[in-house]
Design an enzyme around this catalytic site. Structure first.
Site, PDB file in Angstrom:
ATOM      1  N   THR A   1       0.935  -1.199   0.143  1.00  0.00           N
ATOM      2  CA  THR A   1      -0.008  -0.035  -0.281  1.00  0.00           C
ATOM      3  C   THR A   1       0.973   1.341  -0.065  1.00  0.00           C
ATOM      4  O   THR A   1       1.952   1.395   0.711  1.00  0.00           O
ATOM      5  CB  THR A   1      -0.997  -0.049   1.115  1.00  0.00           C
ATOM      6  OG1 THR A   1      -1.735  -1.002   1.198  1.00  0.00           O
ATOM      7  CG2 THR A   1      -1.890   1.247   1.154  1.00  0.00           C
TER       8      THR A   1
ATOM      9  N   PHE B   1       1.033   5.226   0.691  1.00  0.00           N
ATOM     10  CA  PHE B   1       0.502   6.302   1.665  1.00  0.00           C
ATOM     11  C   PHE B   1       1.015   7.522   1.345  1.00  0.00           C
ATOM     12  O   PHE B   1       1.992   7.731   0.877  1.00  0.00           O
ATOM     13  CB  PHE B   1       0.513   6.038   2.998  1.00  0.00           C
ATOM     14  CG  PHE B   1       0.224   4.647   3.781  1.00  0.00           C
ATOM     15  CD1 PHE B   1      -1.004   4.846   4.543  1.00  0.00           C
ATOM     16  CD2 PHE B   1       0.648   3.245   3.570  1.00  0.00           C
ATOM     17  CE1 PHE B   1      -1.317   3.348   4.981  1.00  0.00           C
ATOM     18  CE2 PHE B   1       0.491   2.291   3.960  1.00  0.00           C
ATOM     19  CZ  PHE B   1      -0.797   2.187   4.767  1.00  0.00           C
TER      20      PHE B   1
END
Ligand code: PEP
Ligand code: MN
Length: 696
Positions: free
Chosen positions: A275, A277
């Site tokens: 992921t 961010f």
């Protein structure tokens, strides 16, 4: 039992000492980096150097290989260490560090966002005071209300894609991106106590967590996925419920923090689940020009045809490479779109600033979200050179080109007027006329096509974990770039070994991961394509399937390179027309493979048509490689034909190698033993490559 106890204790003590030794070495490494940062401070040089990073990785992987340590483990660890050094140097240049920041994130303690925020702060030498909020919007609003100095929100995931709600916040709020962070997501399934998976009735997680594990969830017979505001919160809820039939998906750290038992580790659909961010602030920051930066912006284009293209050309024309383009609907304007763009560049750099000015005049609306130190850069590609060969473009004592230079002759072939008239055109997209430059296909971190020379090697069929693992290590250590291994085998007789199927694919993928090699394997049927595309790096179409048009069309719809073998009795024109089937569906990544054709000749299994290489290079921009194993059928002929293929201008080879060829379950006669493969590779580098750049 009682006698073993002190042994284990002393071994553990030894382990503890090694572990603290590792940490001390990391500290020592950081001191050296600090000294380098001080020197770089005085100079204009950029702090990131892709070549130097590649040399560092190659050197440590060579040591790992000598010591029998997994290459992929060492690669992962060193990528982290290198990115930490870049962050350390960037901090030095930017003069930050030593402060305190209040950080808002979405979720409960131990959520992935919490972990990513901690990682970001540690990388910048900041102390953090972290607060979790129920929703992304609450975290962003806390920042706007000055209850926090930064907010760390997920923007995209490599499996589940973009997080639309965060894009919406970037559009609607006056917030700026000042940094980015990446986190490898390791989902596990955890429950209050050890229970069989069939006893589970409900699985709680954040919608993203459920989506990223959808294949695993489908395998649970009785459980209903239930969305929860956060993965760590889902873990908390399971601990509080104390109901043995409820489980949660989240990080092992969150499971441990809530006293849960992990029922199953590593349940993400894709093992490479990352992921990204964004770190948000109320004000934008300026970043030193020597730090590799990304800039993010929101763009609304005019409504004329080609408006988006014109905007993108402003960026590419000024040498800015785009790392992300996301289109989102414009609120209240049905069927109109706004675009979120990330590109490599720093708005403080005059070249980037003038591109942004030009962009403003080409677009309807531009909002700069910020320039910030880049974290998620694509891995640098390595040219697929052979060991012992100098990379293309590097000054080398190459033989003076003479009138007979094969490279020059090939150049002449490529430049010659094409015999356009009179030839029936069964293809257009794969035609050389459609694209002047060679198509170059990225496979893992190697490039197929253009100037490189790529060697794909491995057994005809995957037979066992031991067989494919040993072969993978050997061919990798002797310069192969890609691991081959058939798991669905097109055999002439239904009684012959048909391959290990999906289990074989798992073994192949595991061997590829262990050695850091991408894998190629044959796909035989339309219904295998999607599943295989998730695991294999290249999908091979065998000679017997070259005109299986349904299969070709399906392969045109997936984003995976296709290795298209020439049919047993196909002409070059039919072969190119088959490639056109794939390309016409949208997948341009086709590698052609000459593997011999049926002729009246019976001294060899097939007649290897090396002239096809020069013809293909003239007629098409696609890369073409040669398979001398199937092309001759006899191992003693394989090496000479491999060398000849390189001289003829092939972009690479496909070679069958087996630890014990005489025991191979398929194609025993043509498979090379390890020492034969080593000998082939040893002499290959001495053969001048017929590619234009290779012979220059
Ligand atoms: C193979 O690569 O093992 C194979 C079956 O090849 P072909 O389709 O060229 O016979
Ligand atoms: Mn074979």
């Amino acid at each position: 039992m009682t006698e073993q106890q002190p042994d284990i204790d002393s071994l553990r003590q030894g382990l503890d000492e090694v572990d603290s030794g590792i940490v001390r070495l990391i500290a020592q490494r950081r001191e050296l980096i600090e000294a380098i940062a001080k020197i770089k401070e005085q100079s204009e040089s950029a702090i990131q150097d892709a070549d130097r990073e590649r040399r560092v990785l190659d050197a440590v992987i060579a040591v790992a290989t000598d010591l029998g340590v997994s290459a992929s483990l060492v690669r992962t660890i060193f990528r982290e260490l290198i990115s930490d050094s870049v962050a350390q140097q960037a901090r030095h240049l930017n003069g930050d560090g030593g402060g305190q920041a209040r950080v808002a994130f979405q979720g409960a303690a131990h959520a992935y966002s919490d972990a990513a925020a901690q990682k970001y702060l540690a990388g910048r030498g900041l102390e953090g005071d972290l607060t979790g909020y129920r929703t992304f919007r609450e975290a962003a609003d806390a920042l706007l209300a000055s209850d926090a100095d930064l907010a760390v929100l997920p923007i995209e995931n490599t499996t589940a894609g973009s997080i639309n709600e965060v894009y919406a916040l970037l559009r609607s709020r006056e917030l700026f991106i000042v940094g980015e962070e990446t986190w490898k997501v390791d989902h596990c399934l955890a429950a209050a106590q050890e229970v069989p998976l069939s006893a589970l009735s409900r699985i709680l997680s954040h919608p993203q967590g459920l989506e990223q594990c959808s294949q695993f969830l489908q395998s649970l017979p009785n459980a209903t996925p239930t969305t929860y505001f956060d993965t760590a919160g889902a873990m908390q809820a399971v601990a509080a419920a104390d109901d043995p039939s409820v489980a949660a998906i989240g990080s092992p750290e969150a499971a441990a923090a809530n006293g849960l038992v992990v029922l199953r580790h590593d349940i993400s659909d894709s093992p490479d689940n990352y992921t990204r961010f964004v770190v948000l602030s109320r004000t934008p920051t300026a970043v030193d020009l020597r730090i590799p930066c990304k800039t993010s912006l929101i763009l609304v284009t005019g409504h004329e045809e080609g408006d988006l293209l014109r905007c993108l050309e402003v960026l590419s024309g000024s040498g800015h490479s785009m790392t992300k383009l996301e289109s989102r609907p414009r609120p209240g304007r049905p069927w109109e779109y706004m675009f979120f763009i990330d590109f490599e560049g720093n708005a403080a750099d005059p070249r980037t600033a003038s591109a942004l000015d030009e962009l403003r005049s080409a677009a309807l609306f531009v909002k700069i979200l910020g320039s910030y130190p880049a974290k998620a850069l694509r891995a640098p590609v390595r040219p697929s050179d052979l060991p012992g060969q100098l990379p293309a473009g590097q000054a080398a004592p190459r033989p003076e080109p003479s009138a007979q230079d094969p490279a020059e002759m090939l150049e002449a072939v490529a430049a010659a007027p094409r015999p356009a008239a009179g030839r029936s055109r069964q293809y257009k997209l794969v035609d050389r006329a459609a694209r002047q430059t060679d198509t170059v296909i990225r496979v893992g971190d190697v490039l197929v096509g253009g100037d490189g020379f790529v060697v794909m090697a491995g057994p005809c069929s995957v037979e066992s974990g031991e067989q494919i693992g040993a072969t993978a290590r050997f061919v990798r250590d002797h310069g192969a770039h890609v691991l081959r291994g058939g798991v669905f085998k097109p055999r002439t007789s239904p009684y012959a070994f048909q391959g290990l199927g999906w289990e074989g694919l798992d073994l192949l993928v595991a061997a590829g991961r262990e050695t850091g090699l991408p894998v190629v394997t044959e796909v035989m049927a339309v219904d295998q394509v999607r599943r295989m595309a998730q695991a294999a790096d290249i999908l091979q179409v065998g000679a017997r399937n070259m005109q299986n048009f349904d299969l070709l069309r399906e392969l045109g719809k997936v984003d995976r390179p296709v290795l298209l073998k020439r049919g047993l009795s196909s002409t070059i024109e039919e072969w190119l027309a088959a490639a056109e089937y794939v390309v016409a569906q949208g997948n341009q990544q086709v590698i052609l493979c000459e593997r011999g054709i049926r002729t009246f000749e019976s001294a060899t299994r097939n007649t290897l048509d090396l002239s096809a290489v020069v013809v293909i290079r003239e007629r098409s921009h696609l890369p073409v490689i040669v398979d001398p194993s199937h092309g001759t059928g006899l191992r003693r002929y394989v090496a000479p034909m491999a060398w000849a293929a390189r001289a003829a201008g092939a972009h690479g080879l496909l070679i069958e190698v087996h630890p014990r060829p005489e025991e191979a379950l398929s194609d025993a006669d043509q498979s090379l033993a390890f020492d034969e493969f080593a000998a082939l590779m040893g002499r290959l580098v001495a053969v001048p490559s017929g590619t234009v750049a290779g012979g220059k």
